[in-house]
Design an enzyme around this catalytic site. Structure first.
Site, mmCIF file in Angstrom:
data_model
loop_
_atom_site.group_PDB
_atom_site.id
_atom_site.type_symbol
_atom_site.label_atom_id
_atom_site.label_comp_id
_atom_site.label_asym_id
_atom_site.label_seq_id
_atom_site.Cartn_x
_atom_site.Cartn_y
_atom_site.Cartn_z
ATOM 1 N N PRO A 13 3.226 4.367 -0.985
ATOM 2 C CG PRO A 13 3.545 6.323 -2.213
ATOM 3 C CD PRO A 13 3.698 4.834 -2.303
ATOM 4 C CB ALA A 55 -0.937 -0.004 1.204
ATOM 5 C CB CYS A 75 3.605 1.831 -12.569
ATOM 6 S SG CYS A 75 4.935 1.655 -11.398
#
Ligand SMILES: C[S@@+](CC[C@H](N)C(=O)[O-])C[C@H]1O[C@@H](n2cnc3c(N)ncnc32)[C@H](O)[C@@H]1O
Length: 676
Positions: free
Chosen positions: A90, A88, A233
């Site tokens: 930042p 989780a 990402c």
């Protein structure tokens, strides 16, 4: 003022300079298209940038890469969902999830939902706590675990029998899971320029197995009927489609990859890949067979598209193409009784089989509909890159599959605790329900026995034994009736606000701070106590009361915390003062004001007539009626201390600055503090 300037500036820079993201529901997310240079060059833009930084510091907005906000949107979160955010920190997505669960609630009412946000690294958990603190939520638990070994807190069978007819949870299960795994991050390459130098293909290869294990653990913890979003990402198929294919392969007919093409229609996305090659040390491989012998342990079979490869050659069974894969490690040495029909009907794929599969040799493997995965690329809508897959669990994993998802903790199922009987007289000050018995895993432990021994150890404090997590203070239910009663009576807290059972503290804190937890969090805490503190909880709840050592005469040893005020305000019936905008502003600006120096003499008199101690000052806006003001979500209130001759503000400097700016915006009162 700032906003006015900004609209002017943005019109100079063109329509696209500031615009809402078309795919984000409710126009709640906006895109700013200014370069750093532009921000520095233009004074109005620069102060706007400062304004945004400040607003995000106090929690009014979140600044983040637009595309990073996509994964939580596909979770379809409801206000009663239990949600796990496995990796989780930042915390930008955790924040979004919290916003979603709090969206439709009236002030003073908590949703039935909860978010459990986890990260492997303690420092990153601290960052997560810092970033989510702005949300002031009682429905969040922050934990510190390896996501791939996240505990399930299952109660032993005999114990769960005892709770069968109660609504207590008997293990951790989540309606929604966000699995935003650690990845090579090559999708951030357009803003993280150092990535160009750092990146190599080995980064994705090294992460692949961890990503599979984390996501597999997520699937095990997901409720039947629940949704899990897997995201990275990165654009590397080894970290993306290969992981999803392996998840589908491992979870057999329990999980499907959802077609979400009708959801967020404005979001431009590309389909997932069905075929790719794998690179290792400068060489490209199409199948695992091509990988040199000494690299086979590092370049794994699951990194390749399932339908490629010689050993994975397609074999037709009935109306579907399947491949034979004899190398999937997790199913090694186990037999699965396959009697059901594996359905991927929506994609025209189905396997009818009624045979016993010997996992040591061949595993049936369908071609997965990987095109249902989503690839978001920078050149489609001026964003970063992201990969997202949405999974739906429609039946439980079998035992063999679950075992492959978690390294069992030796204590996990060994301890059996006698459940506390209903209406048992409660005499404890602070209580955790159960403690570990490290070397005695099969011993039946009576909670009262544990309590007695800890009493002997810690004398009057009656603290129970320490949590088993080194460096983390155990969470203790705060049950000091006398203190709770004094708080209720001092602030006139209405009965409709449940305090009993919802207050917790940390063991080393000496109950200096008392946190408030929602009903959903409370239940998880009770479960965690019952299973021997399997959850390593680093933070939870909302700070609501803090002890004080004021020498002023005061019948209550606790003061309110500004953090918890918005939740509690509708239920506070005593020690409230209503100030005009001018006096409210002066209080914020000077922090301490003599009763005689308030502009409104009536307010000064009311303050002077109050007994010394903590109180609430509410901003009285002309049109509002005093009776309804505390129930209005837009009401502004602060915690103050009525001292001997002065009223003193108890709000942190950033919050004070925020409030002053709001006053300036609404009432045109000059916003400046001594710090300025
Ligand atoms: C991609 S980042 C998550 C970003 C986050 N979801 C957000 O939106 O702000 C991945 C996180 O996973 C954490 N992490 C790495 N390995 C982990 C593991 N084995 N278990 C849990 N967390 C892990 C890292 O510390 C990092 O904070």
């Amino acid at each position: 003022m700032i906003l006015g300037d900004i609209w002017r500036v943005s019109s100079e820079y063109g329509e696209d300079a500031i615009r809402p993201l078309p795919w984000y529901p409710g126009n709640l997310a906006w895109h700013l298209n200014f370069s750093r240079k532009e921000l520095r060059k233009n004074q109005a833009l620069e102060s706007f940038h400062e304004f945004l930084k400040h607003e995000s510091e106090v929690g009014n907005i979140t600044r983040q890469e637009a595309v990073s906000m996509v994964p939580p949107l596909f979770l379809n979160v409801q206000p009663d969902h239990h949600i796990l955010d496995m990796c989780a920190s930042p915390g930008s997505k955790t924040f979004q999830l919290l916003e979603m669960i709090h969206q439709s609630k009236e002030p003073g009412l908590l949703p039935g939902a909860l978010v459990m946000a986890n990260d492997l690294y303690v420092q990153r958990c601290d960052l997560l706590i810092h970033n989510t603190k702005r949300m002031c939520t009682a429905n969040l638990i922050v934990t510190n675990h390896e996501a791939q070994n996240f505990p399930d807190c299952s109660l032993a069978n005999d114990y769960s029998e005892a709770y069968k007819d109660t609504c207590k949870p008997q293990g951790l299960e989540f309606d929604r899971i966000l699995c935003d795994v650690p990845c090579s991050g090559d999708g951030t390459i357009r803003k993280g320029h150092e990535m160009w130098r750092k990146w190599n293909s080995g980064m994705g290869n090294q992460l692949h197995l961890l990503q599979v294990n984390i996501a597999m653990r997520g699937i095990a913890l997901l409720k039947v009927g629940g949704r899990m979003v897997y995201s990275t990402c990165s654009m590397n198929p080894v970290e993306n489609e290969a992981v999803v294919a392996e998840l589908l392969r491992r979870s057999g007919n329990s999980v499907e990859l959802l077609d979400v093409s009708s959801e967020l229609p404005e979001l431009v996305r590309r389909p997932g890949l069905s075929t790719w090659k794998v690179q290792d040390r400068g060489s490209w491989f199409q199948t695992h067979d091509d990988v040199p012998h000494d690299r086979k342990n590092l370049v794994l079979p699951s990194m390749f598209p399932s339908s490629n490869g010689t050993e994975e050659s397609d074999t037709v069974h009935g109306d579907v193409e399947v491949n034979i894969d004899n190398r999937s490690s997790f199913l090694r040495n186990c037999n699965i009784e396959e009697t059901s029909k594996i359905n991927h009907d929506t994609d025209g794929l189905s396997i009818n089989s009624n045979k016993k599969l010997d996992c040591t040799s061949n595993i049936l493997n369908s071609k997965f509909p990987l095109h249902r995965c989503m690839r978001i690329v920078p050149h489609d809508q001026n964003s970063g890159a992201f990969f997202i897959a949405v999974l739906h669990k429609f039946s439980p994993l079998n035992g063999c599959q679950i075992q492959g998802t978690k390294i069992q903790h030796p204590l996990a199922k060994g301890i059996i605790v006698q459940p506390q009987k209903e209406n048992e007289p409660e005499t404890r000050l602070y209580e955790t329900i159960l403690t570990r018995q490290q070397n005695n895993v099969s011993k039946v432990v009576d909670a009262a026995e544990v309590l007695e021994s800890s009493r002997a150890e810690s004398g009057d404090m009656k603290l129970q034994k320490q949590s088993r997590w080194k460096g983390v203070d155990p969470v203790l239910f705060f049950k000091d009736e006398l203190v709770i009663k004094s708080i209720i009576s001092f602030f006139g807290i209405k009965e409709s606000f449940p305090l009993q059972g919802h207050l917790v503290t940390r063991s080393t804190d000496n109950a200096r701070r008392i946190y408030y937890v929602s009903k959903s969090v409370k239940k998880i805490l009770e479960l965690n106590g019952e299973v021997g503190e399997q959850l390593k909880i680093v933070s939870l709840g909302i700070k609501m009361f803090e002890s004080h050592r004021s020498k002023d005469c005061c019948s209550c040893a606790y003061r309110l915390s500004y953090e918890g005020l918005s939740l509690l305000l509708p239920y506070v019936s005593k020690r409230i003062l209503y100030a005009s905008p001018l006096d409210f502003h002066r209080l914020l600006q000077y922090r301490s004001i003599n009763f005689a120096h308030f502009v409104d003499a009536r307010f000064g008199e009311e303050a002077a007539s109050l007994m010394p101690g903590c109180c609430v000052v509410v901003l009285l806006e002309g049109h509002k009626h005093v009776d309804s003001i505390c129930k209005d979500p837009s009401t502004i209130a602060i915690v103050c201390w009525r001292g001997k001759g002065t009223m003193n503000v108890m709000v942190s400097p950033p919050d004070r600055k925020d409030l002053l700016e709001r006053m300036a915006y609404h009432f045109g009162l000059k916003a400046c503090t001594e710090e300025d």
